[in-house]
Design a protein around this motif. Sequence first.
Motif, PDB file in Angstrom:
ATOM      1  N   LEU A  36      -0.172   7.354  -2.452  1.00  0.00           N
ATOM      2  CA  LEU A  36      -1.506   7.004  -1.954  1.00  0.00           C
ATOM      3  C   LEU A  36      -1.399   6.157  -0.693  1.00  0.00           C
ATOM      4  CD1 LEU A  36      -4.518   7.292  -2.723  1.00  0.00           C
ATOM      5  CD2 LEU A  36      -4.317   5.084  -3.881  1.00  0.00           C
ATOM      6  N   PHE A  37      -0.410   5.259  -0.645  1.00  0.00           N
ATOM      7  CA  PHE A  37      -0.191   4.474   0.569  1.00  0.00           C
ATOM      8  C   PHE A  37       0.195   5.372   1.742  1.00  0.00           C
ATOM      9  CE2 PHE A  37       3.223   2.546   3.174  1.00  0.00           C
ATOM     10  CZ  PHE A  37       2.442   1.667   3.912  1.00  0.00           C
ATOM     11  N   PHE A  38       1.076   6.336   1.501  1.00  0.00           N
ATOM     12  CA  PHE A  38       1.440   7.274   2.573  1.00  0.00           C
ATOM     13  C   PHE A  38       0.212   8.017   3.086  1.00  0.00           C
ATOM     14  CE2 PHE A  38       5.801   7.717   0.306  1.00  0.00           C
ATOM     15  CZ  PHE A  38       6.216   6.532   0.876  1.00  0.00           C
ATOM     16  N   SER A  39      -0.628   8.473   2.172  1.00  0.00           N
ATOM     17  CA  SER A  39      -1.825   9.213   2.584  1.00  0.00           C
ATOM     18  C   SER A  39      -2.784   8.318   3.358  1.00  0.00           C
ATOM     19  CB  SER A  39      -2.528   9.789   1.355  1.00  0.00           C
ATOM     20  OG  SER A  39      -1.678  10.661   0.643  1.00  0.00           O
ATOM     21  N   PHE A  40      -2.902   7.066   2.940  1.00  0.00           N
ATOM     22  CA  PHE A  40      -3.805   6.150   3.637  1.00  0.00           C
ATOM     23  C   PHE A  40      -3.324   5.843   5.051  1.00  0.00           C
ATOM     24  CE2 PHE A  40      -5.868   4.125  -0.343  1.00  0.00           C
ATOM     25  CZ  PHE A  40      -6.807   5.149  -0.334  1.00  0.00           C
TER      26      PHE A  40
END
Length: 1168
Positions: free
Chosen positions: A1000-1004
């Motif tokens: 989720l951090f990568f996507s954000f």
Amino acid sequence: MACISTGNIAPFYFYARTGDVKALRFWMWIILPLSTTAMAISFVLKPRRKDWAYKVSLVLQYVMFAFVSEYFYLVGHDFAKSTSILASVRSLVWLALLKFGLMCRNHIATLSDEDLSNFLANDVVFGGMIIGSGQCAFLMFASIQCDGNTDNWRQCKRTLYSQLGLSSIVTLYTIIKLASGVVPKRILKKHVISPKKVLAMDLNAEEAVQAFGLLISAGCTLYPLGNYGARGDFGSNADGKAERYAALVVPSIGGFCLLLTAVWKLPAIRGEMRREAEETGQVRQVESSSDSKLVEASSFWFYIGVLATTYQSAVNIAGAVTMDKSYQTLSTASLPIVGLLYIGSITCQPRRWSPKDIWKLRLHFASFAFIGEMAWAVHGFREGDFGNVITRFALLAAETLCFHFILKLRAAVGRLPDEDLDLFLVDTLFKSMLQTLFSILFLTFRTTKCMFEEGNAAVCNDTSLCSTMISLYLLGWWLTKLVQGSVRSEWRNELNLSVEKIARMRDISLRRGLAGFLTLAVGVCGIFLFSMMSADRMDYTTITVVGLTGLAATVGIFISEMYTSFKAQRRRFGRDQDEEYRAKLAETMKLNRGRPLTEDQVAVFARCEKLEDAIGEGWRRLKKQEQCPDLTTWSKYDPTKKGEIAAGKAIAIVDSSVEKVAAWVMDACGNEKMRISREEGNPARLVLTEEDGYPQKDNEITLATVKRMPFFLNDREFVVRMIWRSDEGKMSIATESIDDNVDVAYGRKLRKTRGFTRALWEFENLPQRDVEGEGEGENQQRCKATLVQIVDPGGSIPAWVTNRKITYTLSAVQEVINQFWLVRKNRTSRGTMNGHQEDFEGGERATEIEEPIEECSWVYVCVSFLFTSTFSGLYISYGVTLEDKYWLWAGLIQPIVALSFVMALFSYPKRTDASYISFLYFHFFTFAVASEIGVVVGNFRLGLIFGGLFALFRLPLWSLAFWLGLKLRASAAKLPPQELSDFLCQTVLLKGTAAMGTMLFFSFEAVACFISQKSFDNGQCENTSLAATSLSISLAILTTLSIVNKSVPKSVHREMAFELSSIASLKGLKWWQQIQGGLMTITAIVSLYLLSILGVEGDENFMVFAIGAMGGISIGFAFLINATMLVRTRKKHQRNSTSSTELPPHLRSAQGFSARDIEENSIALALV
């Protein structure tokens, strides 16, 4: 390691050949930390090799690393005089370091085989090669990426300086860690400063220097870490020169302090190593015996908080007087740090409650909150901003309320036992406070990075807002830990949620569930805001809404934790009071055995004893009810008399003495019983006293209780006498309603009807029984409990309705069982009791350890199905509308959705019914087939024939993977109960959730780039999107690999696992493990490069796609190899099931690895 260390020659050689300054001032500083780390590792890889050939090769490697580089450096400068002098001085330093390295190598060779094996496996391979070299390699990529995106390498000086500062400190720490291998652990441990000493400030001069040096080193490390990745050149003005000076000096100070702390006690350590072993043992014995519990911190930490709040007040006053908004910005930025230190100063001495100390705390609060808020209120009056004035007074009221609750928290901490208070001060307060403080400082330095890049603080307001919000989240998290730490350790298990409960989503209160949801919301908001800090442009409205949402959730979590903690503490204190009262009452009962009763009390007992001998057809056994699983009950009435209320009887075995059980029954208005009564909604329950006209007696109480009834009936009032009688090994309690219609003063008007009851409790001691895991003592006593009772609720309720509720009226016996049942692991049987010749079947009670689970909650499956439906909807929308944004969003979340599908597939491994299997097939169709059909349609409509054909090619691959997943699901269902529980909780739930959070951090990061560019299709976020997707795919495959490996029995998993000693010696590895290890190494290097790409905005770079594809292919092949060998190993174990208890041959040999095995044939590691 030899190749990496000698790679340091390349920039010097290129500079000597071409004279390009970039090779010397850019590439050399990028490579030098990694080469130095590799050279240090090379010295200790094979410490017991004494042959001249290896020594010559090691010295030759060092000569190429140091002196050949210096020679090329002189050639590039045409052997200038000043350059030659500097090179000569550096050569002397290199010679000294060579001597030091050889000395360390000789000392390490003298370690015992066990110590040397642990040193090589843990410190050298894991700490040096994997962690130290990996960090240096990761830090390199930021400068390399910056150089690839700019035309002039000088625009990457900020990146280079931050990377160099961090890498240098990492290299120095790794070298110190390797050099400490010469010291035995038992000696080294005595020279490490414990946090307890720092907190109590019980330090001598040498320890104070060490602690201060470590603190400075950690703070100096945060500065380049916060500025890591900053772009641009230092300006030529005064500010630019100051920034460049800080970028060089701050890491240098940190490295110097780290080195100072390492060598500060070197003479003492060397002297102690020369002492005799028995002297060392005496010193160790004295030190361990002098250890004491820490019950309060030093006043130094209190005055640190005072200093911080004084600074905050001074800034507020300066801002109010000068009306300069920069003071307000400074006050907002420093508020989380000051608040952290302020709360720490209040709670560091929790047992000081003298009037002087309380006034000191109040003045401390006034100087922090009252003066600051009033100063800004005056500022609002002067500016005519009355809205700001009202806001400041509201904040002052909120801060006063917080101060009140913090004082309550301080009082709860002060009541902790010494052992728990010591743990709270050292771990919860001090260590957690330092971690939170360093995290907040790191976020603050991230803001300074923006200021350095932009040259204007006003441009970085959004970054500052993100930093402040995340800091407040961290502060709230720390406060929540303080609240949790204020609970006694023996009470804490009741408050903590086990992984098993979270997996099953059962036995979780609404408040706990809401707190968990708010925690998830805070995590998502924090990840989003942190990713936004790397964006060039931000949307103020978006980050404000997200930040305030996370802040509201943080406050909600804190309030919920405070309420839960204080409520639990009140309940436990109430239980302690109840136990103390019952213990005194039980002792009174023992001392009054055979005491004669009064005439009216004898009459009451006579009437109660007639219940069992009442006229009727005999006792009729009743069916067991769910609310009373451990009772055997009967009823008895005269069928010739219509409308007669039946008597009820219950018999059970209670795990305690008769006096304790009787005391529990007589404690009618204890704290625990009053709490239960309130939770049931009963209007009143009280013991009548002399003021109510009922004289008190030692063996009698008068109880008035009002039971809640349905809304169309009056509540039922019972006023009864309870009398106890004590004999040797027996106890009796008679209960009878009072005849007179006296009005009890309940304090409010109640709609009630008087009822009647008569009951007789009889308790008889039984022979003690041995309980597994328990010793001989009081907790093994047992007694037989019998209750005979008749209840007439009065009013218009028919007798047949009352008779159907007989089991409910006898539930008091079940409450007694639940109160005194011993915690056991095994089922206990009840013997054949009394004249009824009935079997009393025991039940299995819950233990303190959670029972193994066989399935996760359906909630996780539903969330996964929601993810897959959204994912397929995006691809179908792409196929219908042909808009790239749907394809882009679907590609970003695809790894998350795929991992959620894998987690859902294994959540119910034992569900094999047709309906659930059909649901899994439908779930797979939604995830794979529908989405790929959408891609095929969209690509063909756009003329992308290859993309459409490739999507069609993926369909059989998805089907094959799903088929294998079903096979592994069936394998997981056959695991033993405890292994299956660990598999579901630890592997599927915890590891899967952690991986999804990281993805989720990568996507954000990609989302932040889209928000910064305000566009999806301008190509400026293509690199970040590719990097985020590639990293997420690799992480999803790794997590799936972990789930697959744990879905088989432990014997198979052990044979598949890598041993750290095998990696160190490159022995015992099979051919497929060597290939798999090489592929995983490629994936790790690719991931380090892709991590440096996250947040980079610019034109599309094909290199990012190529490297990401290489990493994905590597991890994909590693997964296929692992899956294939897993199937083969599992089949082999099935064929050899008779010898499954023995370890595999290669594991039996691995258990005997010695230091010689590890250092032997390690030349491959040295040539990496």
